[in-house]
Structure formats: C-alpha cells, structure tokens
Scaffold this motif. Structure first.
Motif, PDB file in Angstrom:
ATOM      1  N   VAL A 221      74.982 -29.662  58.142  1.00 25.24           N
ATOM      2  CA  VAL A 221      74.331 -28.753  57.204  1.00 25.24           C
ATOM      3  C   VAL A 221      75.225 -28.617  55.979  1.00 25.24           C
ATOM      4  N   GLU A 222      74.685 -28.919  54.807  1.00 26.12           N
ATOM      5  CA  GLU A 222      75.435 -28.792  53.586  1.00 26.12           C
ATOM      6  C   GLU A 222      75.546 -27.310  53.199  1.00 26.12           C
ATOM      7  N   GLY A 223      76.587 -26.988  52.424  1.00 29.93           N
ATOM      8  CA  GLY A 223      76.695 -25.629  51.927  1.00 29.93           C
ATOM      9  C   GLY A 223      75.531 -25.318  50.998  1.00 29.93           C
ATOM     10  N   PHE A 224      75.048 -24.073  51.048  1.00 27.46           N
ATOM     11  CA  PHE A 224      73.912 -23.713  50.189  1.00 27.46           C
ATOM     12  C   PHE A 224      73.926 -22.228  49.866  1.00 27.46           C
ATOM     13  N   TRP A 225      73.251 -21.904  48.760  1.00 27.05           N
ATOM     14  CA  TRP A 225      73.045 -20.526  48.328  1.00 27.05           C
ATOM     15  C   TRP A 225      71.545 -20.276  48.233  1.00 27.05           C
ATOM     16  N   ILE A 226      71.101 -19.143  48.755  1.00 28.87           N
ATOM     17  CA  ILE A 226      69.702 -18.728  48.627  1.00 28.87           C
ATOM     18  C   ILE A 226      69.663 -17.524  47.687  1.00 28.87           C
ATOM     19  N   TYR A 227      68.890 -17.633  46.620  1.00 35.30           N
ATOM     20  CA  TYR A 227      68.784 -16.572  45.623  1.00 35.30           C
ATOM     21  C   TYR A 227      67.437 -15.880  45.778  1.00 35.30           C
TER      22      TYR A 227
ATOM     23  N   LYS B  79      64.104 -14.946  47.190  1.00 37.30           N
ATOM     24  CA  LYS B  79      63.255 -15.869  47.945  1.00 37.30           C
ATOM     25  C   LYS B  79      62.707 -16.957  47.038  1.00 37.30           C
ATOM     26  N   SER B  80      63.361 -17.144  45.892  1.00 38.55           N
ATOM     27  CA  SER B  80      62.793 -18.009  44.865  1.00 38.55           C
ATOM     28  C   SER B  80      63.505 -19.338  44.676  1.00 38.55           C
ATOM     29  N   GLN B  81      64.757 -19.452  45.129  1.00 43.15           N
ATOM     30  CA  GLN B  81      65.503 -20.659  44.797  1.00 43.15           C
ATOM     31  C   GLN B  81      66.649 -20.869  45.764  1.00 43.15           C
TER      32      GLN B  81
ATOM     33  N   GLU C  79      72.827 -13.093  37.495  1.00 36.98           N
ATOM     34  CA  GLU C  79      72.461 -11.800  36.903  1.00 36.98           C
ATOM     35  C   GLU C  79      71.107 -11.308  37.399  1.00 36.98           C
ATOM     36  N   ARG C  80      70.153 -12.202  37.566  1.00 33.49           N
ATOM     37  CA  ARG C  80      68.805 -11.761  37.934  1.00 33.49           C
ATOM     38  C   ARG C  80      68.571 -11.667  39.447  1.00 33.49           C
ATOM     39  N   THR C  81      69.476 -12.208  40.236  1.00 35.35           N
ATOM     40  CA  THR C  81      69.300 -12.196  41.687  1.00 35.35           C
ATOM     41  C   THR C  81      69.735 -10.855  42.268  1.00 35.35           C
ATOM     42  N   ARG C  82      68.977 -10.387  43.262  1.00 35.32           N
ATOM     43  CA  ARG C  82      69.294  -9.134  43.932  1.00 35.32           C
ATOM     44  C   ARG C  82      69.685  -9.333  45.393  1.00 35.32           C
ATOM     45  N   TRP C  83      69.304 -10.456  45.986  1.00 37.22           N
ATOM     46  CA  TRP C  83      69.620 -10.726  47.389  1.00 37.22           C
ATOM     47  C   TRP C  83      70.226 -12.120  47.494  1.00 37.22           C
ATOM     48  N   PHE C  84      71.514 -12.168  47.803  1.00 39.41           N
ATOM     49  CA  PHE C  84      72.242 -13.423  47.899  1.00 39.41           C
ATOM     50  C   PHE C  84      72.520 -13.741  49.363  1.00 39.41           C
ATOM     51  N   ARG C  85      72.261 -14.989  49.759  1.00 36.62           N
ATOM     52  CA  ARG C  85      72.677 -15.492  51.055  1.00 36.62           C
ATOM     53  C   ARG C  85      73.387 -16.820  50.817  1.00 36.62           C
TER      54      ARG C  85
ATOM     55  N   LEU D  42      75.835 -31.216  46.800  1.00 27.12           N
ATOM     56  CA  LEU D  42      75.977 -32.467  47.533  1.00 27.12           C
ATOM     57  C   LEU D  42      77.144 -33.264  46.956  1.00 27.12           C
ATOM     58  N   VAL D  43      77.467 -34.353  47.571  1.00 24.98           N
ATOM     59  CA  VAL D  43      78.604 -35.162  47.126  1.00 24.98           C
ATOM     60  C   VAL D  43      78.400 -35.654  45.695  1.00 24.98           C
ATOM     61  N   SER D  44      77.166 -36.034  45.369  1.00 24.91           N
ATOM     62  CA  SER D  44      76.911 -36.657  44.069  1.00 24.91           C
ATOM     63  C   SER D  44      76.368 -35.714  43.010  1.00 24.91           C
ATOM     64  N   GLY D  45      75.923 -34.527  43.408  1.00 24.40           N
ATOM     65  CA  GLY D  45      75.365 -33.649  42.401  1.00 24.40           C
ATOM     66  C   GLY D  45      74.856 -32.337  42.965  1.00 24.40           C
ATOM     67  N   HIS D  46      74.127 -31.624  42.103  1.00 24.57           N
ATOM     68  CA  HIS D  46      73.664 -30.257  42.360  1.00 24.57           C
ATOM     69  C   HIS D  46      72.139 -30.259  42.440  1.00 24.57           C
ATOM     70  N   LEU D  47      71.616 -29.789  43.568  1.00 23.42           N
ATOM     71  CA  LEU D  47      70.175 -29.798  43.821  1.00 23.42           C
ATOM     72  C   LEU D  47      69.624 -28.385  43.772  1.00 23.42           C
ATOM     73  N   THR D  48      68.511 -28.195  43.088  1.00 18.78           N
ATOM     74  CA  THR D  48      67.804 -26.920  43.064  1.00 18.78           C
ATOM     75  C   THR D  48      66.490 -27.077  43.806  1.00 18.78           C
ATOM     76  N   VAL D  49      66.280 -26.229  44.797  1.00 15.09           N
ATOM     77  CA  VAL D  49      65.068 -26.260  45.619  1.00 15.09           C
ATOM     78  C   VAL D  49      64.217 -25.040  45.289  1.00 15.09           C
ATOM     79  N   THR D  50      62.940 -25.257  44.953  1.00 13.65           N
ATOM     80  CA  THR D  50      62.059 -24.145  44.605  1.00 13.65           C
ATOM     81  C   THR D  50      60.764 -24.127  45.412  1.00 13.65           C
ATOM     82  N   GLN D  51      60.500 -25.166  46.158  1.00  9.60           N
ATOM     83  CA  GLN D  51      59.273 -25.209  46.937  1.00  9.60           C
ATOM     84  C   GLN D  51      59.377 -24.228  48.106  1.00  9.60           C
ATOM     85  N   PRO D  52      58.398 -23.328  48.258  1.00 17.78           N
ATOM     86  CA  PRO D  52      58.485 -22.284  49.290  1.00 17.78           C
ATOM     87  C   PRO D  52      58.762 -22.802  50.701  1.00 17.78           C
TER      88      PRO D  52
END
Length: 284
Positions: free
Chosen positions: A224-230, A232-234, A110-116, A239-249
């Motif tokens: 390269v694993e599948g990924f979503w970029i929300y 420029k923030s997240q 809902e809050r994301t405006r640019w999805f990759r 992954l095979v074992s779980g869901h990773l959230t990356v926030t470091q710029p």
C-alpha cells in the motif's frame, strides 16, 4: 503514465475526448473532414477522439476552429489542464525547485476540514519537526532536484502546520512502526521527531489522532502506497515516478476502506507511546 494507473485520470481523459467527438458531430463533420481541415493524418483524429492520445492545447484550438466552436476553446483547454494536473511527474512538479512544489498544495490544505493520512516510509509532513523536514527535503533535492531551495521549502512546510491548530479541522494519521526507525537525519534529529510523535500520541492536540501500525509476523501486509485523503473529495498518492490525484468517488472509497482497515490494526495512546519510546531508546 500508464492509462490503467487510475480510472480517475482515465475517466477525465475520456470525458474530454467525448466532448471533442461531439463537437465534430455537431459541426456535421466526420473524422476525415476534421483531419483535412486541421492538416492532420486521420489516425490522429481517431486517437484523440477515442482518448488514446491526449491532445495538446494547440490541438484543441485547431479542433475547435475546424468545428466552428471557438467559443468552447478555453473551457476545453481548462479541462485538459485539469486532466494533466491529476498526474504530475516529480520532474515536472519540482523543476522550479521544492519551494514552489510545497506552495502548490497550500490551497488544498486550507480548504480541507478532515484529513486522513497513511505513511509506510516517513513521518507525515504536518507532524514533522524542522530538522526532520530538512533531512527529508534535502534527501529529495539531492536525488532529483537540481535547484537547491531546501531552506525555503522547509519554511513553507513549517508554516503549513498552522492548519493543525486553526479552524475546525480533524486529523487522523497512521504510520507503520518501521517509520519510527527510518533514519532521516542524525540521532538528535530522530530523537526530537520521536518526542514530537510521543506528545501527539499523548493527546497534545485533541483534534489529532495518531496511530502506529505494529509490525507483526502474522500480519498479511499488502503493498500500500502512502496516501492522503482530503475530506471525501480527493486522494493524493505519492508514487516513485510522480504525484497522483484521485477524484473518482469509487476510488476514494477504496482508499477510505483501506485507511479504516489499517486504523483497526493500529495502536493508540499508551500502546503507541510504548512503541515510540522503544524506537527512541534504540537511538542511544
């Protein structure tokens, strides 16, 4: 998860550990004093204060009480929960069923405006047809989820697709050519999904760009694993074992650079539709 899996997670853990260590210093204590007050072995204090061991909520309560810093307990527990949320195993995320797991990401969409989004193994969720989504989530449920609420989970994912047409949002999707032949569902399900992708590649939604990365013998393909970029923030990574959230710029930038490199390899418009048509014709 391994501490090296993401510096975003490690950095967040270290910030929490640093703050706990500062409380000890501000209280005029040392590690042995704190251990005695909490009834712990000194090695536990050392592991927590250096970030080697993640504290529990009860550990934080005891730590703050021993340091006379009860007013900071809730903020530190909130920080702990944020760290825990960066890495979630599928077992934990899906233990109450797939519907709740699907609902949990709705605020982010809902809050994301640019999805990759880049996918090397299936059609991204926002572009899936009902039948394809049902086939994907049924496969997930059979493999790892004891609760069968697939129908409810499919409904949630279908409802989420309204973000494609509401608000000022932009979408860029990249899929490997192999995704067009991944075989989820029967031939009719696959054909319907390919028709959907064909329409998108034709420009059905002007705010949605769809690229197909062709299979090429000369291509040097790194894992390269599948990924979503929300925005420029997240970045979210499955992954095979779980869901990773990356926030470091710096890490977000790495994924953005990877997406850009893959986008340069992809084909769009007529060339993408040719590949989609070939995959559809192969179903006959």
């Amino acid at each position: 998860m391994p501490r090296s899996a993401s510096s975003s997670v490690q950095q967040a853990r270290q910030l929490l550990a640093d703050r706990l260590r500062e409380l000890v210093k501000e209280a005029g204590l040392d590690g042995k004093d704190l251990a005695a007050l909490c009834g712990w072995h000194p090695s536990k204090v050392s592991r927590i204060s250096t970030g080697k061991t993640q504290p529990s909520e009860d550990d934080i309560r005891a730590w703050c009480a021993a340091c006379g810093a009860e007013s900071q307990t809730e903020d530190l527990i909130a920080s702990l929960r944020a760290v825990e949320g960066m890495w979630v195993s599928w077992c934990r995320m899906e233990r109450a069923g797939l519907r709740r797991a699907q609902e949990s990401v709705q605020p982010l969409f809902e809050r994301t405006r640019w999805f990759r989004a880049y996918s090397s193994w299936l059609v991204p969720g926002l572009l899936q047809t009902y039948g394809y989504t049902e086939a994907v989530l049924r496969a997930v449920q059979r493999r790892r989820v004891p609760v069968d609420d697939v129908a409810d989970a499919v409904a949630v994912r279908m409802e989420r697709q309204r973000v494609l047409t509401q608000g000022q949002r932009r979408f860029a999707f990249l899929v490997e050519e192999s995704v067009l032949r991944n075989g989820y569902g029967d031939a009719d399900t696959q054909a319907e999904q390919l028709e959907r992708l064909h329409a998108l590649a034709e420009g059905e939604l002007p705010n949605v760009a769809l690229g197909v990365v062709p299979a090429r013998l000369e291509r040097v393909r790194m894992p390269v694993e599948g990924f979503w970029i929300y925005d420029k923030s997240q970045v979210n990574v499955e992954l095979v074992s779980g869901h990773l959230t990356v926030t470091q710029p710096s890490e977000i930038a790495m994924y953005a650079d990877t997406f850009a490199a893959l986008a340069d390899m992809a084909v769009y418009g007529t060339r993408a539709r040719v590949l989609i048509t070939k995959a559809r014709d192969a179903l006959v």
